[in-house]
Write a protein that holds these residues in place. Sequence first.
Motif, PDB file in Angstrom:
ATOM      1  N   PRO A  40      23.800 -25.548  13.189  1.00 24.64           N
ATOM      2  CA  PRO A  40      24.501 -26.337  14.494  1.00 24.64           C
ATOM      3  C   PRO A  40      23.634 -26.096  15.640  1.00 24.64           C
ATOM      4  O   PRO A  40      22.935 -25.435  15.877  1.00 24.64           O
ATOM      5  N   ARG A  41      23.724 -27.278  16.491  1.00 23.28           N
ATOM      6  CA  ARG A  41      23.186 -27.337  17.834  1.00 23.28           C
ATOM      7  C   ARG A  41      24.273 -27.241  18.906  1.00 23.28           C
ATOM      8  O   ARG A  41      24.892 -28.046  19.190  1.00 23.28           O
ATOM      9  N   PRO A  42      24.153 -25.764  19.549  1.00 28.30           N
ATOM     10  CA  PRO A  42      25.060 -25.762  20.209  1.00 28.30           C
ATOM     11  C   PRO A  42      25.242 -26.519  21.709  1.00 28.30           C
ATOM     12  O   PRO A  42      24.363 -26.831  21.965  1.00 28.30           O
ATOM     13  N   LEU A  43      26.441 -26.757  21.996  1.00 26.38           N
ATOM     14  CA  LEU A  43      26.659 -27.482  23.299  1.00 26.38           C
ATOM     15  C   LEU A  43      25.812 -28.686  23.302  1.00 26.38           C
ATOM     16  O   LEU A  43      25.579 -29.315  24.265  1.00 26.38           O
ATOM     17  N   ALA A  44      25.810 -29.231  21.929  1.00 30.20           N
ATOM     18  CA  ALA A  44      25.055 -30.637  22.050  1.00 30.20           C
ATOM     19  C   ALA A  44      25.625 -31.672  22.673  1.00 30.20           C
ATOM     20  O   ALA A  44      25.027 -32.531  23.260  1.00 30.20           O
ATOM     21  N   SER A  45      27.034 -31.726  22.889  1.00 30.85           N
ATOM     22  CA  SER A  45      27.524 -32.925  23.510  1.00 30.85           C
ATOM     23  C   SER A  45      27.991 -32.515  24.878  1.00 30.85           C
ATOM     24  O   SER A  45      28.576 -33.655  25.593  1.00 30.85           O
ATOM     25  N   PHE A  88      23.310 -23.401  28.062  1.00 29.24           N
ATOM     26  CA  PHE A  88      22.842 -23.069  26.711  1.00 29.24           C
ATOM     27  C   PHE A  88      23.722 -22.135  26.213  1.00 29.24           C
ATOM     28  O   PHE A  88      24.673 -21.347  26.756  1.00 29.24           O
ATOM     29  N   SER A  89      23.730 -22.015  24.852  1.00 27.76           N
ATOM     30  CA  SER A  89      24.651 -20.951  24.406  1.00 27.76           C
ATOM     31  C   SER A  89      23.830 -20.900  22.924  1.00 27.76           C
ATOM     32  O   SER A  89      23.776 -21.818  22.073  1.00 27.76           O
ATOM     33  N   PHE A  90      23.644 -19.687  22.426  1.00 28.55           N
ATOM     34  CA  PHE A  90      22.783 -19.449  21.169  1.00 28.55           C
ATOM     35  C   PHE A  90      23.699 -18.373  20.179  1.00 28.55           C
ATOM     36  O   PHE A  90      23.294 -18.298  19.079  1.00 28.55           O
ATOM     37  N   SER A  91      24.725 -17.840  20.646  1.00 28.34           N
ATOM     38  CA  SER A  91      25.345 -16.880  19.884  1.00 28.34           C
ATOM     39  C   SER A  91      26.020 -17.556  18.560  1.00 28.34           C
ATOM     40  O   SER A  91      25.945 -16.850  17.859  1.00 28.34           O
TER      41      SER A  91
END
Length: 381
Positions: free
Chosen positions: A236-241, A247-250
Amino acid sequence: MNILAIDTSADETSAAVVSGRKVLSHIEYSQIATHTNWGGIVPSIAKRAHEERIDFVVEQAVNRAFHQMKLGGENFISGELGSDIAHASNIHPQQNFAFKFSYIDAIAVTYGPGLAIALEVGIRKAKELAQTYGKKLIAINHMEGHIYSCFVENSKGNPVRTFQFPYLCLLVSGGHTEFVLLKNHLDYEVLGETRDDAAGEALDKAARMLGLGYPGGPVIERLAKEVKNEDRYSFPRPLASSKEIEFSFSGLKTSFFYFLKQAEEKEKIGKMKYLASSFQEAVLDSLLNKIKLAVQKTGVTSLVVGGGVSANKRLRLITREFVKKVGGTVYFPPYPYLTGDNAAMIGVVASYKAEKGEYIKDINAIDRVPRLSLKKEFIEK
Ligand code: KG4
Ligand code: ZN
């Protein structure tokens, strides 16, 4: 003006002497080998390693800068000073360091963000030197350093990069991932940051899950390259929309963890490169999405990318491709040592602070601020 800078914020013991943006010397002792088996930085080990090395690192930086000044001749010294230096070799060794130190005009030190007990080592040394030699002290935020790392010059003044504000700065390190607008020298506005993990931290954790050691970024980059950066697993690409600059990577880290958990051991070993590559693609794609958003929201197309992850060649490539499309520019740190933690970038920020007279008024009052931020409204918690 010659500034001695010290950075001990994480796992590099570093000292440098700069003259404006020119680096006269840079000495760094990396503890990476010490921490690699632990999968990350162990604070108590870092503290001890800094303490063991700091005197040597500072001494070498001052010695080499002195040598550089001698070689650089009129570039750095003139007239009387030049002849003094020519006679320095006749001086007793113990006086020699004090003599060489007389060419240092001020001392700069990182006071945060970073590991408290590591920062303390550099600050203590800087205070001690300032008191012993009667020099002024300048306190620097490590993240300012990562911004200015893109404008550091070698001793010959290369590369030539003139400032044309504003800059949209993406800082991507092991502890931070944020966008900062650099409006003018030392004038920052934090536009957005990570809600949880930093990009480098995500890469480090993924590498750890794959049993690849620390730091994860470089090894993941190498493995990904071997499979031409194939995005086989499309994590998944976090916060893409999200239309926020954040950002978020967790979440990505968690989905990677569960993917590995359900995967057969045999499959994991056989697919290591594809796993590394897909993870890297998810991280870099997330960064690129937000670069696009930040450019669109601010209208600023002059980019600066600093911090450990800025060493990543694939990140450089995809950013350059995008910037070219929008007719902008992007600066990365010009030399490899400037991507990671180093004191040269700290010295360069300090030279701008010195120009404005931003010295520490009470040397004893300077203390480490582990959670220091570039936000103006920041209050230490
Ligand atoms: O700026 P830095 O040296 O230290 C901090 O201030 O945190 O950044 C270290 C981070 C680590 O997470 C490391 O994995 C990452 O930078 N890194 C890379 C690369 N080299 C270092 N990430 C991706 N690709 C690289 N080539
Ligand atoms: Zn850093």
